[in-house]
Design a protein around this motif. Structure first.
Motif, mmCIF file in Angstrom:
data_model
loop_
_atom_site.group_PDB
_atom_site.id
_atom_site.type_symbol
_atom_site.label_atom_id
_atom_site.label_comp_id
_atom_site.label_asym_id
_atom_site.label_seq_id
_atom_site.Cartn_x
_atom_site.Cartn_y
_atom_site.Cartn_z
ATOM 1 N N MET A 1 111.067 52.966 77.585
ATOM 2 C CA MET A 1 110.487 53.180 78.904
ATOM 3 C C MET A 1 109.167 53.938 78.819
ATOM 4 S SD MET A 1 112.105 51.616 81.188
ATOM 5 C CE MET A 1 111.318 52.382 82.583
ATOM 6 N N VAL A 2 108.962 54.696 77.760
ATOM 7 C CA VAL A 2 107.694 55.409 77.585
ATOM 8 C C VAL A 2 106.555 54.404 77.484
ATOM 9 C CG1 VAL A 2 106.348 56.907 76.059
ATOM 10 C CG2 VAL A 2 108.761 57.419 76.495
ATOM 11 N N GLN A 3 106.707 53.426 76.603
ATOM 12 C CA GLN A 3 105.665 52.418 76.437
ATOM 13 C C GLN A 3 105.547 51.519 77.661
ATOM 14 O OE1 GLN A 3 103.453 52.382 73.877
ATOM 15 N NE2 GLN A 3 102.418 50.895 75.201
ATOM 16 N N THR A 4 106.667 51.279 78.333
ATOM 17 C CA THR A 4 106.638 50.467 79.552
ATOM 18 C C THR A 4 105.743 51.113 80.602
ATOM 19 O OG1 THR A 4 108.860 49.554 79.206
ATOM 20 C CG2 THR A 4 108.023 49.572 81.464
ATOM 21 N N LEU A 5 105.888 52.413 80.793
ATOM 22 C CA LEU A 5 105.090 53.114 81.794
ATOM 23 C C LEU A 5 103.621 53.224 81.374
ATOM 24 C CD1 LEU A 5 107.628 55.890 82.836
ATOM 25 C CD2 LEU A 5 106.730 54.061 84.288
ATOM 26 N N ILE A 6 103.383 53.418 80.097
ATOM 27 C CA ILE A 6 102.005 53.483 79.612
ATOM 28 C C ILE A 6 101.308 52.146 79.832
ATOM 29 C CG2 ILE A 6 100.586 53.633 77.527
ATOM 30 C CD1 ILE A 6 102.532 55.751 76.483
ATOM 31 N N THR A 7 101.989 51.066 79.474
ATOM 32 C CA THR A 7 101.426 49.727 79.641
ATOM 33 C C THR A 7 101.184 49.399 81.113
ATOM 34 O OG1 THR A 7 102.555 48.963 77.635
ATOM 35 C CG2 THR A 7 101.802 47.279 79.188
ATOM 36 N N ALA A 8 102.142 49.763 81.956
ATOM 37 C CA ALA A 8 102.010 49.501 83.389
ATOM 38 C C ALA A 8 100.852 50.294 83.974
ATOM 39 C CB ALA A 8 103.306 49.843 84.107
ATOM 40 N N SER A 9 100.715 51.548 83.548
ATOM 41 C CA SER A 9 99.642 52.405 84.057
ATOM 42 C C SER A 9 98.273 51.835 83.697
ATOM 43 C CB SER A 9 99.794 53.816 83.485
ATOM 44 O OG SER A 9 98.792 54.673 83.967
ATOM 45 N N GLU A 10 98.124 51.406 82.470
ATOM 46 C CA GLU A 10 96.846 50.830 82.035
ATOM 47 C C GLU A 10 96.605 49.473 82.673
ATOM 48 O OE1 GLU A 10 96.729 53.061 77.652
ATOM 49 O OE2 GLU A 10 97.205 50.906 77.790
ATOM 50 N N GLY A 11 97.685 48.701 82.866
ATOM 51 C CA GLY A 11 97.553 47.385 83.480
ATOM 52 C C GLY A 11 97.125 47.447 84.937
ATOM 53 N N LYS A 12 97.412 48.571 85.589
ATOM 54 C CA LYS A 12 97.045 48.725 86.988
ATOM 55 C C LYS A 12 95.696 49.413 87.182
ATOM 56 C CE LYS A 12 101.771 48.869 88.817
ATOM 57 N NZ LYS A 12 101.580 47.837 89.866
ATOM 58 N N THR A 13 95.038 49.787 86.103
ATOM 59 C CA THR A 13 93.751 50.494 86.218
ATOM 60 C C THR A 13 92.680 49.881 85.317
ATOM 61 O OG1 THR A 13 94.583 52.083 84.582
ATOM 62 C CG2 THR A 13 94.784 52.695 86.905
ATOM 63 N N THR A 14 92.767 50.156 84.033
ATOM 64 C CA THR A 14 91.716 49.702 83.117
ATOM 65 C C THR A 14 91.671 48.176 82.995
ATOM 66 O OG1 THR A 14 93.243 50.082 81.255
ATOM 67 C CG2 THR A 14 91.679 51.835 81.783
ATOM 68 N N ALA A 15 92.791 47.515 83.272
ATOM 69 C CA ALA A 15 92.784 46.049 83.248
ATOM 70 C C ALA A 15 91.891 45.510 84.361
ATOM 71 C CB ALA A 15 94.205 45.514 83.401
ATOM 72 N N TYR A 16 91.913 46.154 85.515
ATOM 73 C CA TYR A 16 91.023 45.754 86.607
ATOM 74 C C TYR A 16 89.583 46.148 86.284
ATOM 75 C CZ TYR A 16 95.156 44.962 89.528
ATOM 76 O OH TYR A 16 96.344 44.490 90.043
ATOM 77 N N GLN A 17 89.424 47.289 85.649
ATOM 78 C CA GLN A 17 88.084 47.766 85.283
ATOM 79 C C GLN A 17 87.387 46.766 84.373
ATOM 80 O OE1 GLN A 17 88.015 51.308 82.848
ATOM 81 N NE2 GLN A 17 86.062 51.968 83.695
ATOM 82 N N SER A 18 88.144 46.132 83.484
ATOM 83 C CA SER A 18 87.555 45.176 82.543
ATOM 84 C C SER A 18 86.989 43.947 83.252
ATOM 85 C CB SER A 18 88.605 44.736 81.513
ATOM 86 O OG SER A 18 89.641 43.989 82.129
ATOM 87 N N LEU A 19 87.433 43.723 84.489
ATOM 88 C CA LEU A 19 86.939 42.580 85.264
ATOM 89 C C LEU A 19 85.745 42.944 86.137
ATOM 90 C CD1 LEU A 19 90.331 41.049 86.461
ATOM 91 C CD2 LEU A 19 88.892 40.247 84.573
ATOM 92 N N GLY A 20 85.407 44.226 86.194
ATOM 93 C CA GLY A 20 84.282 44.670 87.012
ATOM 94 C C GLY A 20 84.574 44.551 88.501
#
Length: 289
Positions: free
Chosen positions: A136-155
């Motif tokens: 669950m540690v990695q699940t939350l880390i992945t989810a957190s990044e997927g909801k922020t920096t993943a959008y950032q990469s799209l500008g």
């Protein structure tokens, strides 16, 4: 029969919006805190179910338990209020100032409740910070990044995408709050609420309050996400998208769908032989025709 007809539901929505707008600051903060923490707990339940079964939809099936508890206990969920309080403003039963005040204090409560649960849950899955091997540690880390920096990469397109997913999300969430008003029985309310909430979570849409837990929890556990990443690429666009979706798709469109109908027309169609004279209309609906 425990079914409540659409015209009556509209009246209930307006009265619920009025009642929420009149709550005191302490009530809003406490109810918002409890609502945020319960929804966060439901989120970790959903993540756990998905991890154990390897079937993401299993988590979506279970997630609505949190929403059900919030609604049945009369707690606050700002995303649901996005469809209700504006109707009370439209009907001049409350003011824009009271509406914005409700949103501010409830959001503050959500942040408090989600932060507390994130800290306690983080300590639990890391064995007081000594073990990071729990999946669950990695699940939350992945989810957190997927909801922020993943959008950032799209500008800029990432901001639009987050906004759209938030609109679609809160269309369903506000439908959940409204569907609870379509039944007078507890079991009926639960079933009615379950349907739209499962729909939004199962498709990975963006919900402000869920993110108030997921993103900070991931940050606490080591996600490569800053406060600026959180609010610029998720917090603000998702909050605005949730508001737009709830206000437009559920609030205004449902209001307009009932505003133009005759009181009792729906009931008369469903019960042949009964005319409009014997069917009660809601005050809000009667006023609008």
């Amino acid at each position: 029969m425990d079914y409540v007809k659409p015209g009556e539901v509209l009246g209930s929505m307006i009265e619920a919006g009025k009642t929420k707008a009149e709550l005191g600051i302490m009530q809003l903060i406490v109810r918002g805190s409890l609502g945020g923490a319960i929804l966060a707990c439901a989120t970790t339940l959903a993540f756990t179910a998905a991890a154990q079964t390897k079937i993401p939809m299993a988590g979506a099936i279970l997630f609505p338990v949190g929403f059900v508890m919030i609604i049945l206990l009369g707690l606050e969920l700002v995303t649901g209020s996005f469809a209700l309080i504006p109707l009370a403003v439209l009907e001049k039963k409350t003011t824009i100032g009271r509406m914005l005040g409700n949103y501010f204090w409830v959001i503050l409560g959500h942040l408090i409740g989600c932060a507390v649960y994130a800290a306690l849950y983080g300590l639990t899955i890391t064995r007081m910070g000594t073990d990071l091997s729990n999946p669950m540690v990695q699940t939350l880390i992945t989810a957190s990044e997927g909801k922020t920096t993943a959008y950032q990469s799209l500008g800029a397109e990432g901001l639009v995408l987050a906004f759209i997913k938030a609109m679609l999300c809160n269309w369903m969430v506000t439908l959940g709050a409204v569907m609870a008003m379509t039944s007078k029985s507890t079991s009926g309310k639960i079933l009615a609420m379950w349907l739209p909430i499962l729909t939004f979570f199962g498709q990975g849409f963006e919900h402000t309050v869920v993110n108030f837990f997921v993103i900070p929890a991931g940050m606490m556990l080591g996600a490569n996400v800053t406060m600026a990443d959180w609010w610029i690429w998720n917090g603000i666009p998702v909050l605005l998208g949730n508001f737009a979706g709830g206000l437009l798709f559920t609030g205004l469109l449902f209001y307009l769908s009932q505003k133009g109908s005759k009181p009792g027309a729906t009931a008369a169609a469903e019960l042949p032989g009964r005319g409009e004279a014997g069917l009660p209309g809601t005050p809000a609906l009667e006023k609008s025709v």
